[in-house]
Scaffold this motif. Structure first.
Motif, PDB file in Angstrom:
ATOM      1  N   LEU A  18       0.631  -0.858   0.054  1.00  0.00           N
ATOM      2  CA  LEU A  18       0.100  -0.400   0.144  1.00  0.00           C
ATOM      3  C   LEU A  18       0.832   1.037   0.146  1.00  0.00           C
ATOM      4  CD1 LEU A  18      -2.979  -1.161   2.541  1.00  0.00           C
ATOM      5  CD2 LEU A  18      -2.898  -0.667  -0.326  1.00  0.00           C
ATOM      6  N   ALA A  19       2.075   1.579  -0.852  1.00  0.00           N
ATOM      7  CA  ALA A  19       3.141   2.431  -0.961  1.00  0.00           C
ATOM      8  C   ALA A  19       3.747   2.679   0.351  1.00  0.00           C
ATOM      9  CB  ALA A  19       1.645   3.464  -1.370  1.00  0.00           C
ATOM     10  N   CYS A  20       3.133   3.419   1.416  1.00  0.00           N
ATOM     11  CA  CYS A  20       3.702   3.817   2.661  1.00  0.00           C
ATOM     12  C   CYS A  20       3.964   2.366   3.570  1.00  0.00           C
ATOM     13  CB  CYS A  20       3.174   4.818   3.094  1.00  0.00           C
ATOM     14  SG  CYS A  20       1.647   4.361   3.722  1.00  0.00           S
ATOM     15  N   GLY A  21       3.527   1.196   3.289  1.00  0.00           N
ATOM     16  CA  GLY A  21       3.832   0.152   4.189  1.00  0.00           C
ATOM     17  C   GLY A  21       4.486  -0.909   3.506  1.00  0.00           C
ATOM     18  N   PHE A  22       5.868  -0.473   3.085  1.00  0.00           N
ATOM     19  CA  PHE A  22       6.597  -1.317   2.647  1.00  0.00           C
ATOM     20  C   PHE A  22       6.585  -2.491   3.073  1.00  0.00           C
ATOM     21  CE2 PHE A  22      10.622  -3.943   1.441  1.00  0.00           C
ATOM     22  CZ  PHE A  22      10.520  -4.480   0.180  1.00  0.00           C
ATOM     23  N   ASP A  23       6.149  -4.256   3.470  1.00  0.00           N
ATOM     24  CA  ASP A  23       6.611  -5.350   3.801  1.00  0.00           C
ATOM     25  C   ASP A  23       5.107  -5.195   5.083  1.00  0.00           C
ATOM     26  OD1 ASP A  23       7.853  -5.972   2.006  1.00  0.00           O
ATOM     27  OD2 ASP A  23      10.147  -6.468   2.866  1.00  0.00           O
ATOM     28  N   VAL A  24       4.860  -4.162   5.303  1.00  0.00           N
ATOM     29  CA  VAL A  24       4.085  -4.463   6.927  1.00  0.00           C
ATOM     30  C   VAL A  24       2.444  -4.017   6.673  1.00  0.00           C
ATOM     31  CG1 VAL A  24       5.709  -3.544   7.939  1.00  0.00           C
ATOM     32  CG2 VAL A  24       4.404  -1.549   7.078  1.00  0.00           C
ATOM     33  N   LEU A  25       1.931  -3.369   5.249  1.00  0.00           N
ATOM     34  CA  LEU A  25       0.788  -3.296   5.683  1.00  0.00           C
ATOM     35  C   LEU A  25       0.223  -3.982   3.968  1.00  0.00           C
ATOM     36  CD1 LEU A  25       0.591   1.164   5.665  1.00  0.00           C
ATOM     37  CD2 LEU A  25      -0.343  -0.992   6.732  1.00  0.00           C
ATOM     38  N   ARG A 218      -9.337   8.048  11.508  1.00  0.00           N
ATOM     39  CA  ARG A 218     -10.383   9.358  11.369  1.00  0.00           C
ATOM     40  C   ARG A 218     -11.729   9.618  10.281  1.00  0.00           C
ATOM     41  NH1 ARG A 218      -6.279  13.811  13.287  1.00  0.00           N
ATOM     42  NH2 ARG A 218      -7.934  15.156  13.267  1.00  0.00           N
ATOM     43  N   GLU A 219     -10.800   9.036  10.020  1.00  0.00           N
ATOM     44  CA  GLU A 219     -11.722   8.691   8.496  1.00  0.00           C
ATOM     45  C   GLU A 219     -11.385  10.354   7.542  1.00  0.00           C
ATOM     46  OE1 GLU A 219     -16.084   7.743   7.917  1.00  0.00           O
ATOM     47  OE2 GLU A 219     -15.500   6.205   9.389  1.00  0.00           O
ATOM     48  N   ASP A 220     -10.392  10.916   8.122  1.00  0.00           N
ATOM     49  CA  ASP A 220     -10.358  11.955   7.276  1.00  0.00           C
ATOM     50  C   ASP A 220      -9.675  11.462   5.860  1.00  0.00           C
ATOM     51  OD1 ASP A 220      -8.527  13.967   6.400  1.00  0.00           O
ATOM     52  OD2 ASP A 220      -8.761  14.930   8.686  1.00  0.00           O
ATOM     53  N   TRP A 221      -9.765  12.013   5.081  1.00  0.00           N
ATOM     54  CA  TRP A 221      -9.603  11.449   3.270  1.00  0.00           C
ATOM     55  C   TRP A 221      -8.851  12.526   2.873  1.00  0.00           C
ATOM     56  CZ3 TRP A 221     -12.402   7.298   1.423  1.00  0.00           C
ATOM     57  CH2 TRP A 221     -13.345   6.795   2.755  1.00  0.00           C
ATOM     58  N   GLU A 222      -8.431  13.732   3.211  1.00  0.00           N
ATOM     59  CA  GLU A 222      -7.254  14.092   2.362  1.00  0.00           C
ATOM     60  C   GLU A 222      -5.696  13.585   3.284  1.00  0.00           C
ATOM     61  OE1 GLU A 222      -5.116  18.951   3.939  1.00  0.00           O
ATOM     62  OE2 GLU A 222      -6.849  18.175   4.348  1.00  0.00           O
ATOM     63  N   ILE A 223      -5.395  13.301   4.883  1.00  0.00           N
ATOM     64  CA  ILE A 223      -5.120  13.049   5.569  1.00  0.00           C
ATOM     65  C   ILE A 223      -4.422  11.054   4.977  1.00  0.00           C
ATOM     66  CG2 ILE A 223      -3.975  11.550   7.675  1.00  0.00           C
ATOM     67  CD1 ILE A 223      -5.274  13.757   9.192  1.00  0.00           C
ATOM     68  N   ILE A 224      -5.684  10.405   4.012  1.00  0.00           N
ATOM     69  CA  ILE A 224      -5.483   8.873   3.702  1.00  0.00           C
ATOM     70  C   ILE A 224      -4.938   9.859   2.415  1.00  0.00           C
ATOM     71  CG2 ILE A 224      -6.248   7.246   2.366  1.00  0.00           C
ATOM     72  CD1 ILE A 224      -8.575   7.210   4.791  1.00  0.00           C
ATOM     73  N   ALA A 225      -5.305  10.738   1.773  1.00  0.00           N
ATOM     74  CA  ALA A 225      -4.796  10.552   0.507  1.00  0.00           C
ATOM     75  C   ALA A 225      -3.501  10.810   0.435  1.00  0.00           C
ATOM     76  CB  ALA A 225      -5.189  12.293   0.094  1.00  0.00           C
ATOM     77  N   ARG A 226      -2.444  12.139   1.352  1.00  0.00           N
ATOM     78  CA  ARG A 226      -1.537  12.935   1.168  1.00  0.00           C
ATOM     79  C   ARG A 226      -0.351  11.599   2.126  1.00  0.00           C
ATOM     80  NH1 ARG A 226      -1.634  17.684   4.911  1.00  0.00           N
ATOM     81  NH2 ARG A 226       0.284  17.715   4.229  1.00  0.00           N
ATOM     82  N   SER A 227      -0.616  10.403   2.904  1.00  0.00           N
ATOM     83  CA  SER A 227      -0.084   9.752   3.154  1.00  0.00           C
ATOM     84  C   SER A 227       0.710   8.513   2.398  1.00  0.00           C
ATOM     85  CB  SER A 227      -1.235   9.267   3.767  1.00  0.00           C
ATOM     86  OG  SER A 227      -1.362   9.452   5.165  1.00  0.00           O
ATOM     87  N   VAL A 228      -0.583   8.096   1.418  1.00  0.00           N
ATOM     88  CA  VAL A 228      -0.093   6.965   0.158  1.00  0.00           C
ATOM     89  C   VAL A 228       0.741   7.314  -0.592  1.00  0.00           C
ATOM     90  CG1 VAL A 228      -1.134   4.888  -0.706  1.00  0.00           C
ATOM     91  CG2 VAL A 228      -2.410   6.299   0.896  1.00  0.00           C
ATOM     92  N   GLU A 229       2.166   7.530  -0.008  1.00  0.00           N
ATOM     93  CA  GLU A 229       3.639   7.972  -0.878  1.00  0.00           C
ATOM     94  C   GLU A 229       4.708   7.415  -0.381  1.00  0.00           C
ATOM     95  OE1 GLU A 229       6.618  11.498  -1.473  1.00  0.00           O
ATOM     96  OE2 GLU A 229       4.734  11.586   0.441  1.00  0.00           O
ATOM     97  N   ASP A 230       5.269   6.446  -1.717  1.00  0.00           N
ATOM     98  CA  ASP A 230       6.141   5.311  -1.706  1.00  0.00           C
ATOM     99  C   ASP A 230       7.392   6.182  -1.765  1.00  0.00           C
ATOM    100  OD1 ASP A 230       7.736   2.950  -1.494  1.00  0.00           O
ATOM    101  OD2 ASP A 230       6.755   1.872  -2.857  1.00  0.00           O
ATOM    102  N   ARG A 231       8.700   5.656  -0.140  1.00  0.00           N
ATOM    103  CA  ARG A 231       9.598   6.485  -1.104  1.00  0.00           C
ATOM    104  C   ARG A 231      10.612   5.366  -1.394  1.00  0.00           C
ATOM    105  NH1 ARG A 231      11.362  11.940   0.737  1.00  0.00           N
ATOM    106  NH2 ARG A 231       8.932  13.248  -0.091  1.00  0.00           N
ATOM    107  N   VAL A 232       9.980   4.228  -0.639  1.00  0.00           N
ATOM    108  CA  VAL A 232      10.792   2.422  -0.833  1.00  0.00           C
ATOM    109  C   VAL A 232      11.457   2.748  -2.433  1.00  0.00           C
ATOM    110  CG1 VAL A 232      11.422   0.773   0.733  1.00  0.00           C
ATOM    111  CG2 VAL A 232      11.271   2.980   2.188  1.00  0.00           C
ATOM    112  N   ALA A 233       9.988   1.516  -2.330  1.00  0.00           N
ATOM    113  CA  ALA A 233      10.142   0.399  -3.901  1.00  0.00           C
ATOM    114  C   ALA A 233       9.828   1.490  -4.986  1.00  0.00           C
ATOM    115  CB  ALA A 233       9.131  -0.455  -3.397  1.00  0.00           C
ATOM    116  N   GLU A 234       8.350   2.211  -4.635  1.00  0.00           N
ATOM    117  CA  GLU A 234       7.929   2.317  -5.910  1.00  0.00           C
ATOM    118  C   GLU A 234       8.983   3.557  -7.225  1.00  0.00           C
ATOM    119  OE1 GLU A 234       5.113   5.994  -7.658  1.00  0.00           O
ATOM    120  OE2 GLU A 234       3.827   4.643  -6.725  1.00  0.00           O
ATOM    121  N   PRO A 235      10.431   3.976  -6.156  1.00  0.00           N
ATOM    122  CA  PRO A 235      11.444   4.463  -6.858  1.00  0.00           C
ATOM    123  C   PRO A 235      12.028   4.224  -7.425  1.00  0.00           C
ATOM    124  CG  PRO A 235      11.411   5.802  -5.036  1.00  0.00           C
ATOM    125  CD  PRO A 235      10.244   4.326  -4.935  1.00  0.00           C
TER     126      PRO A 235
END
Length: 314
Positions: A18-25, A218-235
């Motif tokens: 899930l992008a930000c949770g490499f191997d844990v999500l 919190r069902e905060d859609w803005e936080i969800i959108a901003r959090s799904v970013e991969d700095r490890v595998a996607e690049p």
């Protein structure tokens, strides 16, 4: 401990990392999955009688197969030495970024436990499934096996000891999974990563993971959108997927909250609010694969609270 004559179990596909949770999500998908039939046989030990749907590519030897490894782990856990045979039905494509080997392992663990009526806990079943993945891939990663077993979205923060946390998921959250008709081998995709990342990227990555958990709660859609970013595998992995950047851009332009690789690819996923938006995002991603890379692609739209593994027949 009593036993039945045969047990058939199903385990769904999943989105790993899930992008930000490499191997844990990971997130379970509603739709296709693998089935395993476990039954008693007069032949000693554990055997795999047949594998259907793999085109002859998966080894029948139990010691080289994720389903066989998971089944063996369940037998060892329960102290059973009787003859058991498996029949594996692959409903998931190979090397597709859908957690296929994990689904086979989970289905096998659930089927053998059901056959023996062993009553293993979810944690024990997950350990057995991970043992199966280690047999097939050389190492085990819980981000596919955990959601395939438990359903929904799952966080596995530590493996030794194994800790599994089922996350709160907003009812409106939908997952889009788009599988182009090409393959990326997980082992090859892991080799490109190396074993070091910068401190800045590490801090950003675990910060995003924590923020995603908070956004879901919190069902905060803005936080969800901003959090799904991969700095490890996607690049490092994106270049192996034809049309990756165009497909991701198409998803975001169509209204997705976020988009990235599903596992090691070649599939991409997107998170969306509401089914109508998810279906529109999925169509845009399929068209982008076609126009940018000349690839046809399969579309799956799934609720964020999809069910996990289950026994179909016993």
């Amino acid at each position: 401990m009593s036993r039945s004559e045969q047990c058939r179990a199903f385990a769904p596909g999943s989105i790993g990392n899930l992008a930000c949770g490499f191997d844990v999500l990971g997130l379970a998908l509603e739709g296709p999955g693998d089935e395993v039939v476990a039954r008693w046989t007069t032949k000693a030990g554990l055997t795999i009688r047949a594998i259907h749907g793999d085109g002859g590519r998966i080894p029948l030897e139990a010691e080289r197969n994720s389903a066989g490894g998971a089944a063996r782990a369940v037998l060892d856990e329960l102290g059973v030495r009787g003859g058991v045979e498996l029949i594996v039905h692959k409903g998931l494509p190979l090397a597709a970024g859908m957690g296929g080997s994990a689904a086979s392992a989970v289905a096998a663990a659930v089927a053998v436990d059901g056959l023996l009526r062993g009553g293993l806990s979810p944690e024990s079943l997950l350990r057995c499934a991970l043992a199966g993945e280690a047999v097939a891939a050389g190492e085990a990663h819980p981000d596919n096996a955990a959601p395939s077993l438990l359903g929904g979205m799952v966080l596995v923060p530590t493996w030794e000891p194994l800790r599994v946390i089922e996350l709160e998921v907003p009812r409106e959250l939908m997952a889009v999974h788009v599988h182009p008709h090409c393959e990326v081998e997980t082992s090859a995709a892991r080799r490109v990563l190396g074993d070091r990342i910068s401190l800045h990227d590490a801090v950003t990555q675990w910060g995003n993971t924590a923020a995603l958990v908070a956004g879901l709660f919190r069902e905060d859609w803005e936080i969800i959108a901003r959090s799904v970013e991969d700095r490890v595998a996607e690049p490092l992995r994106a270049g192996a997927v034809p049309g990756f950047y165009e497909v991701k851009r198409a998803a975001l332009d169509a209204g997705a909250l976020a988009s990235s690789l599903s596992g090691s690819g070649p599939s991409l996923f997107a998170l969306c609010r509401g089914r109508a938006r998810a279906e529109a995002v999925g169509r845009a991603m399929v068209e982008a694969f076609r126009s940018a890379a000349g690839l046809e692609a399969d579309l799956l739209v799934s609720p964020g609270r999809a069910p996990g593994a289950r026994i179909l027949e016993s």
